[in-house]
Design a protein around this motif. Structure first.
Motif, PDB file in Angstrom:
ATOM      1  N   LYS A  11      11.767   2.763  -6.359  1.00 28.08           N
ATOM      2  CA  LYS A  11      12.209   3.910  -5.615  1.00 28.08           C
ATOM      3  C   LYS A  11      13.632   4.023  -5.599  1.00 28.08           C
ATOM      4  O   LYS A  11      14.239   3.902  -6.583  1.00 28.08           O
ATOM      5  N   GLU A 163      -3.059   4.965  -4.999  1.00 31.20           N
ATOM      6  CA  GLU A 163      -2.287   4.567  -3.829  1.00 31.20           C
ATOM      7  C   GLU A 163      -2.609   5.161  -2.461  1.00 31.20           C
ATOM      8  O   GLU A 163      -1.993   6.309  -2.236  1.00 31.20           O
ATOM      9  N   GLY A 169       3.862   0.688   1.507  1.00 32.84           N
ATOM     10  CA  GLY A 169       5.114  -0.190   2.267  1.00 32.84           C
ATOM     11  C   GLY A 169       4.501  -0.501   3.518  1.00 32.84           C
ATOM     12  O   GLY A 169       5.344  -0.544   4.501  1.00 32.84           O
TER      13      GLY A 169
HETATM   14  C1  PEP Z   1       4.765   2.231  -4.451  1.00 38.22           C
HETATM   15  O1  PEP Z   1       5.897   2.740  -4.205  1.00 38.22           O
HETATM   16  O2  PEP Z   1       4.112   2.851  -5.317  1.00 38.22           O
HETATM   17  C2  PEP Z   1       4.152   1.375  -3.501  1.00 38.22           C
HETATM   18  C3  PEP Z   1       3.054   0.958  -3.997  1.00 38.22           C
HETATM   19  O3  PEP Z   1       4.808   0.718  -2.573  1.00 38.22           O
HETATM   20  P1  PEP Z   1       4.347  -0.769  -1.752  1.00 38.22           P
HETATM   21  O4  PEP Z   1       4.051  -1.481  -3.072  1.00 38.22           O
HETATM   22  O5  PEP Z   1       5.866  -1.226  -1.222  1.00 38.22           O
HETATM   23  O6  PEP Z   1       3.577  -0.649  -0.815  1.00 38.22           O
END
Ligand code: PEP
Length: 248
Positions: A11, A163, A169
């Protein structure tokens, strides 16, 4: 069992010194230094991290790409061809943070996908429902709609990352059953929508950590993981990659 792909999504994090230290620690493990591990780094660091990865088997990934295909008067944009030129193998498209904060959707994401494929790179197309959509029982419909960007797309390889927005997060992870059923549906939907016979890999993303990686990566139809927060912690990301390596 097929190869598991693990992509670390940094990120908007990183500086030269931090990146160098992180990559050095990752490359010190043989189980991390393998094909099937990629780092999606912020655009200003693609070249320098690419240098750090030279001689290793890790791949470089970009976090976004321009919707414009060719060079031109598009201030601030980075084309897929430029990403190929600096050594990227994968490009994230449609991450939920970009959908949320930059209102990316529909045709714009389709153009990005087509540009990535035309540049010879593999897109990692991110899909997933919000908590509200999940609670309203609309998650399959939302994901199917997001996958419509792949209609008729002709590519040898496509990676989709599931996701759930409510799991990114937040420390909340979808249950193993929820992951299994959505991944199964995504594969079926991709087969319906993609042209030709693409290799389709579906990654799970959302609070993947060293502690839950084995359970998640062992699920049928989970071909790897997209890892955010934990990819910035060398010990955690190494552990996740090691878990994935053992499952190959
Ligand atoms: C992402 O940024 O794609 C993600 C899954 O973040 P996290 O693992 O922090 O939840």
């Amino acid at each position: 069992m097929a190869d598991k792909l693990v992509i670390g999504n940094w990120k908007m994090h990183g500086r030269h010194a931090f990146n160098a230290q992180l990559v050095k620690q990752l490359l010190s493990s043989e189980q991390v230094d393998r094909a099937g591990v990629a780092l999606a780094v912020p655009a200003p660091y693609l070249v320098s991290v690419g240098e750090l990865l030279k001689g290793s088997r890790l791949s470089l990934a970009a976090q976004d790409v321009s919707q414009f295909a060719d060079d031109g008067a598009y201030t601030g944009e980075t084309s897929a061809q430029m990403l190929a030129d600096v050594g990227c193998a994968y490009v994230l498209v449609g991450h939920s943070e970009r959908r949320q904060y930059l209102k990316e959707e529909g045709d714009q994401l389709r153009r990005k996908l087509l540009n990535v494929i035309a540049a010879g790179l593999t897109p990692v197309y991110c899909v997933g429902e919000t908590l509200e959509e999940r609670e309203a029982g609309r998650h399959f419909a939302v994901i199917r709609e997001q996958l419509s960007a792949l209609d008729g797309v002709d590519s040898g390889a496509v990676v989709v990352a599931y996701e759930p927005v409510w799991a990114i997060g937040t420390g909340k992870v979808a249950s193993l059953e929820q992951i299994e059923e959505v991944h199964h549906e995504i594969k079926a939907e991709c087969l319906r929508r993609l042209k030709g016979s693409a290799t389709i890999r579906v990654l799970y993303g959302g609070s993947v950590k060293a502690e839950n990686a084995a359970a998640i990566l062992s699920i049928d139809n989970v071909d790897g993981a997209l890892v955010g927060g934990a990819s910035l912690v060398p010990e955690s990301f190494s552990m996740i990659c090691q878990t994935a390596t053992k499952l190959i």
